[in-house]
Design a protein around this motif. Structure first.
Motif, PDB file in Angstrom:
ATOM      1  N   ASP A   1     -31.045  27.186   3.654  1.00  0.00           N
ATOM      2  CA  ASP A   1     -31.194  26.836   5.065  1.00  0.00           C
ATOM      3  C   ASP A   1     -30.755  28.006   5.930  1.00  0.00           C
ATOM      4  OD1 ASP A   1     -28.417  26.777   5.170  1.00  0.00           O
ATOM      5  OD2 ASP A   1     -28.272  24.606   5.310  1.00  0.00           O
TER       6      ASP A   1
ATOM      7  N   THR B   1     -28.200  28.423   7.625  1.00  0.00           N
ATOM      8  CA  THR B   1     -26.782  28.769   7.491  1.00  0.00           C
ATOM      9  C   THR B   1     -26.577  29.815   6.408  1.00  0.00           C
ATOM     10  OG1 THR B   1     -26.153  26.556   8.233  1.00  0.00           O
ATOM     11  CG2 THR B   1     -24.475  27.832   7.094  1.00  0.00           C
TER      12      THR B   1
ATOM     13  N   ARG C   1     -24.538  23.631   9.812  1.00  0.00           N
ATOM     14  CA  ARG C   1     -25.508  23.250  10.827  1.00  0.00           C
ATOM     15  C   ARG C   1     -24.739  22.655  12.008  1.00  0.00           C
ATOM     16  NH1 ARG C   1     -29.921  25.593  10.814  1.00  0.00           N
ATOM     17  NH2 ARG C   1     -31.337  23.840  11.230  1.00  0.00           N
ATOM     18  N   VAL C   2     -25.073  23.080  13.207  1.00  0.00           N
ATOM     19  CA  VAL C   2     -24.309  22.683  14.389  1.00  0.00           C
ATOM     20  C   VAL C   2     -24.210  21.162  14.510  1.00  0.00           C
ATOM     21  CG1 VAL C   2     -24.290  22.727  16.907  1.00  0.00           C
ATOM     22  CG2 VAL C   2     -24.801  24.822  15.633  1.00  0.00           C
ATOM     23  N   LYS C   3     -25.287  20.450  14.191  1.00  0.00           N
ATOM     24  CA  LYS C   3     -25.283  18.988  14.361  1.00  0.00           C
ATOM     25  C   LYS C   3     -24.313  18.293  13.415  1.00  0.00           C
ATOM     26  CE  LYS C   3     -29.320  18.215  11.349  1.00  0.00           C
ATOM     27  NZ  LYS C   3     -30.707  17.690  11.305  1.00  0.00           N
ATOM     28  N   HIS C   4     -23.912  18.992  12.350  1.00  0.00           N
ATOM     29  CA  HIS C   4     -22.981  18.387  11.396  1.00  0.00           C
ATOM     30  C   HIS C   4     -21.556  18.914  11.559  1.00  0.00           C
ATOM     31  CE1 HIS C   4     -26.375  16.536   9.573  1.00  0.00           C
ATOM     32  NE2 HIS C   4     -26.846  17.644   9.043  1.00  0.00           N
TER      33      HIS C   4
ATOM     34  N   ALA D   1     -23.866  30.503  17.965  1.00  0.00           N
ATOM     35  CA  ALA D   1     -24.832  29.783  17.131  1.00  0.00           C
ATOM     36  C   ALA D   1     -26.142  30.549  17.064  1.00  0.00           C
ATOM     37  CB  ALA D   1     -25.069  28.384  17.684  1.00  0.00           C
ATOM     38  N   ARG D   2     -26.849  30.360  15.938  1.00  0.00           N
ATOM     39  CA  ARG D   2     -28.177  30.940  15.768  1.00  0.00           C
ATOM     40  C   ARG D   2     -29.010  30.003  14.917  1.00  0.00           C
ATOM     41  NH1 ARG D   2     -28.758  36.361  12.391  1.00  0.00           N
ATOM     42  NH2 ARG D   2     -29.305  34.910  10.711  1.00  0.00           N
ATOM     43  N   GLN D   3     -30.208  29.697  15.369  1.00  0.00           N
ATOM     44  CA  GLN D   3     -31.115  28.796  14.643  1.00  0.00           C
ATOM     45  C   GLN D   3     -30.395  27.508  14.229  1.00  0.00           C
ATOM     46  OE1 GLN D   3     -32.544  31.807  11.684  1.00  0.00           O
ATOM     47  NE2 GLN D   3     -34.561  31.163  12.393  1.00  0.00           N
ATOM     48  N   LYS D   4     -29.596  26.978  15.160  1.00  0.00           N
ATOM     49  CA  LYS D   4     -28.902  25.701  14.984  1.00  0.00           C
ATOM     50  C   LYS D   4     -27.836  25.725  13.887  1.00  0.00           C
ATOM     51  CE  LYS D   4     -32.907  23.110  16.684  1.00  0.00           C
ATOM     52  NZ  LYS D   4     -33.866  22.026  16.450  1.00  0.00           N
ATOM     53  N   SER D   5     -27.371  26.936  13.564  1.00  0.00           N
ATOM     54  CA  SER D   5     -26.246  27.093  12.642  1.00  0.00           C
ATOM     55  C   SER D   5     -25.151  27.877  13.341  1.00  0.00           C
ATOM     56  CB  SER D   5     -26.676  27.813  11.360  1.00  0.00           C
ATOM     57  OG  SER D   5     -27.530  27.007  10.584  1.00  0.00           O
ATOM     58  N   ARG D   6     -23.926  27.709  12.868  1.00  0.00           N
ATOM     59  CA  ARG D   6     -22.786  28.405  13.474  1.00  0.00           C
ATOM     60  C   ARG D   6     -21.788  28.782  12.378  1.00  0.00           C
ATOM     61  NH1 ARG D   6     -21.001  28.402  18.678  1.00  0.00           N
ATOM     62  NH2 ARG D   6     -22.100  26.483  19.250  1.00  0.00           N
TER      63      ARG D   6
END
Length: 388
Positions: A28, A30, A155-158, A179-184
């Motif tokens: 993914d 991340t 993943r940012v949402k988690h 963050a980048r591409q919804k990862s941090r």
């Protein structure tokens, strides 16, 4: 960073022997962000360039093989990249992917404490559980090099502020990155001194069950009793006697222990793909004086058990594969149960009712009846049909 090299590597990664499907991939964003961040820190002098590297939580090999393929983390020799994966499916997938990519000798797979011992750089795919993160952070703080840099990505949402708080307890500096591409990435350094013995495994006496339960940080529900297992336990008096019973996906071993205690003549196998679950179930059996009756086995869907070797299988199948809701893991376990059951043997399953496993149980195992249902879960009993 040679993006084309990563693209080529990632496109060839497989999840096998884990469930594979068109909407499930072996890497993914991340993974890529962790590798990029490590390379950028090293180029800027903010991370070690020649010391021991550890990878924790690599799902199918993207991080480990990315390290080796791009050479951004120079190693001191064969096996210098030390890897800890909780799931045996992840371990096997990494070995297969490494062999296909020509890196079969580039890493060592180790228990958590050994993997991070002396590490100067740790790459971590953040777990969903704060307890698992705490156990990892504790191990890094205790065992890694004093100048260790921990890059923890998710993943940012988690992700949650609770993750920052856990890392703050073990490191003097915790810096959330952009963050980048919804990862941090959370960057942690400066491990704090940790006093006393490690907190895990936890041990708790469950008065309701009259059972001592032990749990590593990565085990679902910890020392508690998840609501699916609780419902299946309502049917413990109805379960048939068996010479050999299997608790498939055993977690902390509660089902295995209670069945063994109520059927002292039975030989019980508690099996799970998670190393943390296997360690927990073994400790639970030992804490309750049942270790002579219960064999605990880390395995992928009972792959090492022979055909037709059990009269009873107990199953509380997962309905997530990582972060994805997917019934494939449950189907794989039902197929495995059908293989190990003797004709006339029984599979007792508890599952979220919306998954509607009954047709698969009928098709793969045999005649299936609904033993009970509550607002969320269904319990079924399936009888293994005679083999053709």
């Amino acid at each position: 960073m040679a993006d084309n090299s990563l693209d080529s590597l990632f496109s060839r990664l497989r999840r096998f022997p884990d469930v594979e499907a068109a909407n499930l991939q072996a890497w993914d964003a991340t993974d890529r962000l962790l590798l990029d961040t490590a390379a950028e820190l090293q180029a800027a002098g903010g991370a070690p360039t020649g010391g021991r590297t550890a990878v924790v939580g690599d799902r199918y090999g993207a991080l480990t093989l990315g390290v080796l393929a791009l050479g951004v983390l120079p190693a001191e020799g064969s096996g210098a990249v030390r890897v800890h994966e909780d799931l045996i499916t992840g371990e096997r997938a990494l070995r297969r992917n490494a062999a296909a990519a020509g890196f079969a000798d580039g890493f060592e797979q180790l228990p958590l404490e050994a993997a991070v011992d002396g590490a100067e750089l740790v790459l971590l795919q953040l777990p969903r559980s704060l307890a698992e993160l705490e156990e990892i952070a504790d191990a890094v703080a205790r065992r890694a090099a004093p100048g260790v840099v921990l890059l923890a990505g998710g993943r940012v949402k988690h992700m949650s502020l609770g993750m920052n708080a856990v890392l703050d307890r073990y490191f003097s500096e915790v810096q959330p990155q952009l963050a980048r591409q919804k990862s941090r990435i959370l960057l942690a350094r400066g491990p704090k001194a940790v006093d006393g013995a490690p907190r895990f495994p936890l041990t708790e006496r469950n008065a309701e069950l009259n059972l001592t339960v032990c749990a590593r940080g990565a085990v679902f529900a910890g020392t508690g009793l998840d609501i699916g297992t609780r419902f299946l336990l309502d049917f413990l008096p109805d379960l048939p006697s068996a010479a050999h019973a299997v608790d498939l996906g055993c977690g902390t071993g509660i089902l295995a222990s209670l069945y063994a205690r109520s059927h002292p003549e039975a030989r019980v196998t508690a099996t799970d793909r998670s190393a943390a679950a296997v360690e927990s179930a073994r400790a639970t059996a030992r804490a309750n004086g049942l270790d002579g009756q219960i064999e605990v086995l880390q395995d992928d869907a009972m792959s090492t058990l022979p055909d037709a070797c059990a009269e009873l299988v107990l199953l509380n199948p997962p309905f997530h594969l990582g972060a994805a809701v997917h019934a494939g893991a449950g189907i794989k376990l039902i197929e495995a149960a059908a293989r190990v059951l003797v004709p006339g043997g029984e599979l007792w399953t508890v599952f979220n009712s919306h998954l509607r496993y009954q047709p698969a149980l009928e098709r793969l195992v045999g005649p299936t009846r609904e033993a009970g249902r509550n607002p969320k879960f269904t319990v079924t009993a399936s009888v293994r049909r005679p083999r053709p």
